[in-house]
Structures are given as structure tokens and as C-alpha cells.
Write an enzyme that holds these catalytic residues in place. Structure first.
Site, mmCIF file in Angstrom:
data_model
loop_
_atom_site.group_PDB
_atom_site.id
_atom_site.type_symbol
_atom_site.label_atom_id
_atom_site.label_comp_id
_atom_site.label_asym_id
_atom_site.label_seq_id
_atom_site.Cartn_x
_atom_site.Cartn_y
_atom_site.Cartn_z
ATOM 1 N N GLU A 47 1.308 -7.519 13.110
ATOM 2 C CA GLU A 47 -0.062 -8.137 13.813
ATOM 3 C C GLU A 47 -0.599 -9.213 12.987
ATOM 4 O O GLU A 47 -1.465 -9.771 13.794
ATOM 5 C CB GLU A 47 -0.969 -6.904 13.890
ATOM 6 N N ARG B 34 0.810 -1.077 -0.057
ATOM 7 C CA ARG B 34 -0.085 -0.119 -0.150
ATOM 8 C C ARG B 34 0.872 1.256 0.159
ATOM 9 O O ARG B 34 0.544 2.212 -0.465
ATOM 10 C CB ARG B 34 -1.088 -0.055 0.961
#
Length: 241
Positions: free
Chosen positions: A123, A85
Site C-alpha cells: 500500500e 515490526r
């Protein structure tokens, strides 16, 4: 004129959330719950709300460009974006500033002689990122760009890569941070505070995006729709941003 900047914490900044442009951007950051997200997190922000709205996308790029252009000769010399991204926001910022864009990619994706971050935990998974040896050098000032700051694992891999090549991180820039994961705090505490004075900058404050931006569709809508059933579920996918 760029919006005023406010401090969210030590060396963590964002734009004034009452600015009209920032409000417009925040209204184009919908989120989805775990059932309709690629990962099990409470709010998964969807930056396609930005990229699919040309005005919102332009505002994001223009605001970042104004921020770095205002620094003049002391501003960044390179923009480096994280796979994938960071590749959306980084190149137009670099192009507008007339400086190089450098790719930080997942291992196994770049040719040539590379520098590795080593394995690290995010995460979501365990990853490894690489940069091309020679893409930045001593004296360069690099803005690291990604869509968000979560646990800080990916960010710190970039910090280590830039540092290993002799350059310095000018700023870590993202659309938004997830405060409950304290990524900014982890960045600044890393290696006994080695990067504690490096600014982390987020376009939008997480607290300014409320429950009204949740876009989970009606119960019973499948996560994946077969191509032959697109018409059946098209209305459920309308986000009304």
C-alpha cells in the site's frame, strides 16, 4: 487460559474482543491520521503504544505463545518475522516456545546466500524481501509475524519465500488487520487459492478500536519538532493511554 477465538471470515480469526486482556491490548493501540503518520492512510496504528507499556507487551506475547503452545507437537517449528515490526513480536514468541526465529528482510540487508521474493507492491511502495537459504526446509511449519495485515503484499512475499524453501506457512499472525484493504482476502485468493486454507490470525479486531483512540495532537503542532523546542510541544505528545 487463552481467550476464546472467533471467526472474522474464512480462515481469518481473532481473539474474543470482550476478554479483559484483549481489551487492555486494544486500549494501547492508538492511531494517527494522515497528517501525523508516515503514510497517507485514514488510521495509522502505532504499536509503540504496546511496546512502551510492559504489561500490554507481555500480554501480547503471552497470548500468542499460549496459542501456539496449545498446538503441541503439531504446532509451529519456526517463527519468521518481517522487517521491521515483525522483529519486535517474533523473537520473544520464538524464544518462549524454544524454536528458531527467522528474519525476512528487505533486499540489501542480509549477508550470505539468499532467496528473493522478487518485486511486489504494498500500500506504500514497491519492495523486495529475502530470506537466508537454509533458514527453513521441507517439513518445517512457519508462523509469519508482522504488526498488521494491510494489502497482503508483504505477507504474500513471505508466503512465497517459505513455500519456495519447501516449508509450509502454519499461520500468518499480526496485531490487527485493515479490513478496507482486504489483505486477508487477497492472501486467500492468491494463485487460485493456493493458500486459502492457511489461517490468518489477528490479536485485535479493527472494529474494536474506535475514534476515541485517535491521538492527533492540537492543531498547529508540527510533525517534526526541533530538539531545542521539545519542551514547547511535550504536552501535545502526551497520549494518555
Amino acid at each position: 487460559m487463552a481467550p476464546a477465538v472467533k471467526e472474522l471470515g474464512p480462515s481469518h480469526y481473532c481473539f474474543d474482543q470482550d476478554d479483559a486482556d484483549v481489551k487492555y491490548i486494544a486500549k494501547h493501540l492508538p492511531w494517527y491520521g494522515p497528517k501525523y503518520s508516515p503514510h497517507d492512510v485514514p488510521n495509522f496504528y502505532d504499536i509503540s503504544g504496546i511496546t512502551e507499556d510492559p504489561l500490554a507487551f507481555k500480554k501480547v506475547i503471552d497470548l500468542f505463545v499460549e496459542r501456539y503452545r496449545a498446538a503441541g507437537d503439531k504446532g509451529p517449528t519456526h517463527i519468521a518475522g518481517f522487517d521491521a515490526r515483525g522483529f519486535i513480536f517474533g523473537p520473544p514468541i520464538a524464544l518462549a516456545l524454544g524454536i528458531p526465529f527467522v528474519m525476512i528482510r528487505k533486499a540489501g540487508k542480509l549477508p550470505g546466500v539468499l532467496v528473493s521474493s522478487g518485486k511486489y507492491t504494498t500500500e506504500y511502495s514497491t519492495d523486495e524481501t529475502v530470506m537466508r537459504l537454509g533458514s527453513v526446509k521441507s517439513g518445517d511449519r512457519v508462523v509469519l509475524v508482522d504488526d498488521l495485515i494491510a494489502t497482503g503484499g508483504t505477507a504474500l512475499a513471505g508466503f512465497d519465500l517459505v513455500d519456495s524453501l519447501g516449508a509450509s506457512v502454519y499461520e500468518f499472525a499480526a496485531m490487527i488487520a485493515l479490513p478496507f484493504l482486504d489483505g486477508v482476502g487477497k492472501i486467500h485468493a492468491y494463485k487460485d487459492g493456493k493458500f486459502k486454507d492457511v489461517s490468518c490470525f489477528t490479536m485485535v479486531d479493527d472494529s474494536s478500536i474506535g475514534p476515541e483512540m485517535g491521538r492527533d495532537p492540537a492543531e498547529g503542532t508540527p510533525r517534526m519538532v526541533p530538539v531545542e523546542e521539545v519542551g514547547k510541544y511535550a504536552a501535545a505528545a502526551d497520549r494518555n493511554l
